[in-house]
Design an enzyme around this catalytic site. Structure first.
Site, mmCIF file in Angstrom:
data_model
loop_
_atom_site.group_PDB
_atom_site.id
_atom_site.type_symbol
_atom_site.label_atom_id
_atom_site.label_comp_id
_atom_site.label_asym_id
_atom_site.label_seq_id
_atom_site.Cartn_x
_atom_site.Cartn_y
_atom_site.Cartn_z
ATOM 1 N N ASP A 170 -7.242 42.131 8.777
ATOM 2 C CA ASP A 170 -8.411 42.185 9.583
ATOM 3 C C ASP A 170 -9.557 42.042 8.463
ATOM 4 O OD1 ASP A 170 -10.610 43.461 10.407
ATOM 5 O OD2 ASP A 170 -9.709 45.007 11.571
ATOM 6 N N ASN B 250 -14.514 31.624 11.267
ATOM 7 C CA ASN B 250 -14.275 31.572 12.996
ATOM 8 C C ASN B 250 -14.308 32.759 13.570
ATOM 9 O OD1 ASN B 250 -13.608 30.313 15.621
ATOM 10 N ND2 ASN B 250 -11.926 31.394 14.885
ATOM 11 N N ASN C 201 -27.997 50.699 26.540
ATOM 12 C CA ASN C 201 -26.552 51.365 26.665
ATOM 13 C C ASN C 201 -25.892 50.940 25.587
ATOM 14 O OD1 ASN C 201 -27.549 51.965 29.345
ATOM 15 N ND2 ASN C 201 -26.867 49.948 30.143
ATOM 16 N N TYR D 64 -24.532 40.465 19.239
ATOM 17 C CA TYR D 64 -24.074 39.077 19.147
ATOM 18 C C TYR D 64 -25.200 38.222 18.499
ATOM 19 C CZ TYR D 64 -21.064 34.930 20.407
ATOM 20 O OH TYR D 64 -20.210 33.700 20.102
HETATM 21 N N1 LIG Z 1 -15.724 30.392 23.332
HETATM 22 C C1 LIG Z 1 -17.052 30.267 23.381
HETATM 23 O O1 LIG Z 1 -17.547 29.792 24.563
HETATM 24 C C2 LIG Z 1 -17.818 30.410 22.358
HETATM 25 C C3 LIG Z 1 -19.243 30.040 22.136
HETATM 26 C C4 LIG Z 1 -20.111 30.269 21.228
HETATM 27 C C5 LIG Z 1 -19.407 30.781 19.943
HETATM 28 N N2 LIG Z 1 -17.964 31.000 20.058
HETATM 29 C C6 LIG Z 1 -17.699 31.802 18.770
HETATM 30 O O2 LIG Z 1 -16.341 30.980 18.289
HETATM 31 C C7 LIG Z 1 -15.627 31.827 17.623
HETATM 32 C C8 LIG Z 1 -14.236 31.865 18.346
HETATM 33 O O3 LIG Z 1 -14.236 32.154 19.560
HETATM 34 P P1 LIG Z 1 -13.174 31.935 20.471
HETATM 35 O O4 LIG Z 1 -13.731 31.850 21.716
HETATM 36 O O5 LIG Z 1 -11.875 31.049 19.852
HETATM 37 O O6 LIG Z 1 -12.658 33.606 20.502
HETATM 38 P P2 LIG Z 1 -11.128 34.393 20.829
HETATM 39 O O7 LIG Z 1 -11.432 35.655 21.078
HETATM 40 O O8 LIG Z 1 -10.105 33.771 21.622
HETATM 41 O O9 LIG Z 1 -10.776 34.201 19.247
HETATM 42 C C9 LIG Z 1 -10.901 34.992 18.211
HETATM 43 C C10 LIG Z 1 -9.976 35.114 17.138
HETATM 44 O O10 LIG Z 1 -10.627 36.025 16.113
HETATM 45 C C11 LIG Z 1 -9.666 36.967 15.795
HETATM 46 N N3 LIG Z 1 -10.376 38.262 15.084
HETATM 47 C C12 LIG Z 1 -11.122 38.787 16.001
HETATM 48 N N4 LIG Z 1 -11.686 39.871 15.094
HETATM 49 C C13 LIG Z 1 -11.006 39.757 13.761
HETATM 50 C C14 LIG Z 1 -10.925 40.507 12.554
HETATM 51 N N5 LIG Z 1 -11.512 41.557 12.244
HETATM 52 N N6 LIG Z 1 -10.157 40.063 11.581
HETATM 53 C C15 LIG Z 1 -9.330 38.790 11.724
HETATM 54 N N7 LIG Z 1 -9.379 38.230 13.075
HETATM 55 C C16 LIG Z 1 -10.281 38.730 13.987
HETATM 56 C C17 LIG Z 1 -9.057 37.470 17.138
HETATM 57 O O11 LIG Z 1 -7.742 38.014 16.902
HETATM 58 C C18 LIG Z 1 -8.747 35.929 17.869
HETATM 59 O O12 LIG Z 1 -7.459 35.385 17.350
HETATM 60 C C19 LIG Z 1 -16.079 33.322 17.453
HETATM 61 O O13 LIG Z 1 -16.919 33.269 16.338
HETATM 62 C C20 LIG Z 1 -17.199 33.145 18.788
HETATM 63 O O14 LIG Z 1 -18.122 34.049 18.514
HETATM 64 C C21 LIG Z 1 -17.367 31.007 20.985
#
Ligand SMILES: NC(=O)c1ccc[n+]([C@@H]2O[C@H](COP(=O)([O-])OP(=O)(O)OC[C@H]3O[C@@H](n4cnc5c(N)ncnc54)[C@H](O)[C@@H]3O)[C@@H](O)[C@H]2O)c1
Length: 474
Positions: free
Chosen positions: A289, A316, A327, A380
């Site tokens: 983590d 990432n 809330n 966020y």
């Molecule tokens: N999906 C979108 O539309 C979108 C848009 C803008 C930004 N993002 C950003 O892109 C990144 C990836 O997003 P995603 O959609 O693939 O999300 P996701 O939830 O599918 O994947 C995120 C990954 O991060 C891991 N993770 C979370 N907390 C963790 C921790 N404490 N330690 C280690 N690993 C951890 C999770 O287990 C997961 O595998 C994020 O930073 C998100 O904010 C996503």
């Protein structure tokens, strides 16, 4: 999750029905199907124009030729003398612009060197280059404009004209997005001319399919960009957090595609998924983590002892815990701040101490939510805007080590996260973009890979939006 509406409108029936009803028909984007190649523009025509003295003409001609393109020119345009002089100096042959009827020979990309734009009147040269050719931009075509950064333009008139180009690109991208074509602006700082070949290849190829309407600044690189355009990450060690699934999994696979040895990190409960993702390309997993107290030191020590240090770091991992502020319980605030922001700073502090090789390049994943803001995302939005400020602040430190740090701000991306959204906001998120659709994890992965590679040697401290020019935060 697939975009069923886009699939439907691509069928013959769907196309005619949506046309009849006046509904949008998002284009099918042409994405790269393979790794970087030595000649990504092989056999393609690129139309070149320039304003005034065309300071970049010679560099552009050489880079275009080396990428396999055939350079086309038009006899009637103002900057022709500068392009001809550059052709004589570099030995790069020029072809007269193909007849518009001859689709096979037509240019697929349009590049305009606007470094000579000196004031409002000379912006007319860009109009004269682009206006008669708008109808000739093919599906998935590319428009790339190059200028000096407004701050380097020299006088208020030239500075204002350089700034005007940003507005042109933003508006023009909205006009041509419906055919999957993109328009972007590179602001080439003094000392960055020789590092143009990498950005040129990226922005003119299918690797940048979901990036449009953007301005990216280039500055003198802190290390020689070299010109290894094929497998540019071979021999590099890359670490990616949140690599088990979604965008992180695509980033890990794409870095490996370009030759990197990938170390993927994810939470202990995702160890199985992490192993499965990484086994597809021989990556190494580290189940931890990132917010754990010992995580920064564990990551730094493991990277140093098992892999000899990291050359690429991609932050990432990220979470959302949306609630209107009134809330929002304190633990929801703390959790998002810690995963998306605090952990990045702590891990980097440890890595800057040990475990990071000279010349290392870092990429942080931000979000357009940090630019536009969303109700219910104060936590966020704060983290994602914070990340953009952080890359600006750490850029000089990274440059001193011969490296760089940048951010990518994704728009609406088709992942498990966005599949959870209610149908209405999900459809709005997809369609309110110049390209009329959400992006795919590979689109973010392509941008991250570009920024992590020597192709982006001149990019440092920047945030690149990869959002199909989503109107939110535009
Ligand atoms: N999906 C979108 O539309 C979108 C848009 C803008 C930004 N993002 C950003 O892109 C990144 C990836 O997003 P995603 O959609 O693939 O999300 P996701 O939830 O599918 O994947 C995120 C990954 O991060 C891991 N993770 C979370 N907390 C963790 C921790 N404490 N330690 C280690 N690993 C951890 C999770 O287990 C997961 O595998 C994020 O930073 C998100 O904010 C996503």
């Amino acid at each position: 999750m697939s975009d069923r509406y886009l699939d439907f409108t691509q069928s013959a029936f769907g196309k005619s029905l949506s046309g009849l009803l006046g509904l949008p028909t998002p284009p099918r984007l042409k994405r790269a199907e393979a790794a970087y190649s030595a000649r990504p523009l092989d056999g393609r025509g690129v139309m070149l124009g320039c304003s005034g003295r065309g300071e970049l003409a010679a560099v552009l001609l050489t880079a275009l030729k080396e990428s396999g393109a055939t350079v086309q020119i038009a006899a009637s345009l103002v900057g022709l003398a500068a392009i001809k002089a550059a052709s004589a100096a570099t030995g790069v042959a020029l072809k007269t612009e193909a007849n518009p009827e001859d689709r096979a020979a037509a240019a697929s990309a349009f590049v305009f060197d606007a470094t000579g734009v000196a004031g409002p009147a000379s912006l007319r040269e860009l109009y004269d280059f682009m206006q008669p050719r708008v109808g000739r931009i093919p599906a998935n075509g590319r428009v790339l404009i190059l200028s000096r950064a407004p701050a380097d333009a020299g006088n208020p008139s030239a500075t204002a004209a350089a700034a005007a180009l940003r507005g042109f690109v933003r508006s023009f991208a909205k006009e041509i997005g419906k055919k999957g074509a993109t328009a972007n602006l590179l602001e080439v700082g003094l000392g960055a001319d020789d590092a143009l070949a990498g950005p040129l290849r990226f922005f003119l190829s299918e690797h940048s399919a979901y990036i449009t309407g953007q301005t990216l600044g280039l500055t003198a690189p802190s290390a020689d960009p070299g010109n290894q355009f094929f497998a540019p990450l071979s021999g590099k060690v890359a670490v990616v957090t949140g690599a088990a699934r979604g965008i992180g999994a695509a980033i890990a696979a794409t870095l490996a595609r370009e030759g990197a040895k990938v170390v993927g990190i994810d939470r202990p409960q995702e160890e199985g998924a992490l192993g499965e993702t990484l086994s597809a390309f021989g990556g190494y997993g580290l189940a931890l983590d990132i917010t754990a107290a010992d995580a920064p030191q564990r990551i730094a020590s493991e990277l140093l002892s098992r892999f000899g240090g990291a050359d690429i770091v991609v932050h990432n991992a990220g979470i959302t815990r949306d609630k209107m502020l009134k809330n929002m319980a304190p633990h929801l605030w703390d959790m998002v701040l810690d995963v998306n922001f605090g952990a990045i700073l702590r891990i980097n502090d440890a890595l800057l101490n040990e475990g990071l090789n000279d010349g290392a390049r870092m990429v942080c994943i931000s979000s357009i939510g940090g630019i536009a803001g969303n109700a219910g995302q104060t936590n966020y939005g704060a983290t994602k805007a914070g990340v953009m400020g952080y890359v600006e602040a750490l850029a000089a430190t990274m440059a001193k080590r011969g490296g760089a740090i940048n951010a990518v701000a994704p728009g609406f991306i088709e992942t498990a996260m966005t599949a959870q959204m209610p149908t209405g906001p999900r459809e709005v998120g997809r369609r309110l973009a110049s390209l009329g659709q959400g992006g795919l994890p590979i689109d973010i992965a392509e941008a991250v890979t570009f920024l992590a590679s020597p192709l982006a040697a001149a990019v440092n401290g920047r945030t690149l939006r990869v959002c199909g020019q989503n109107f939110v935060g535009a």
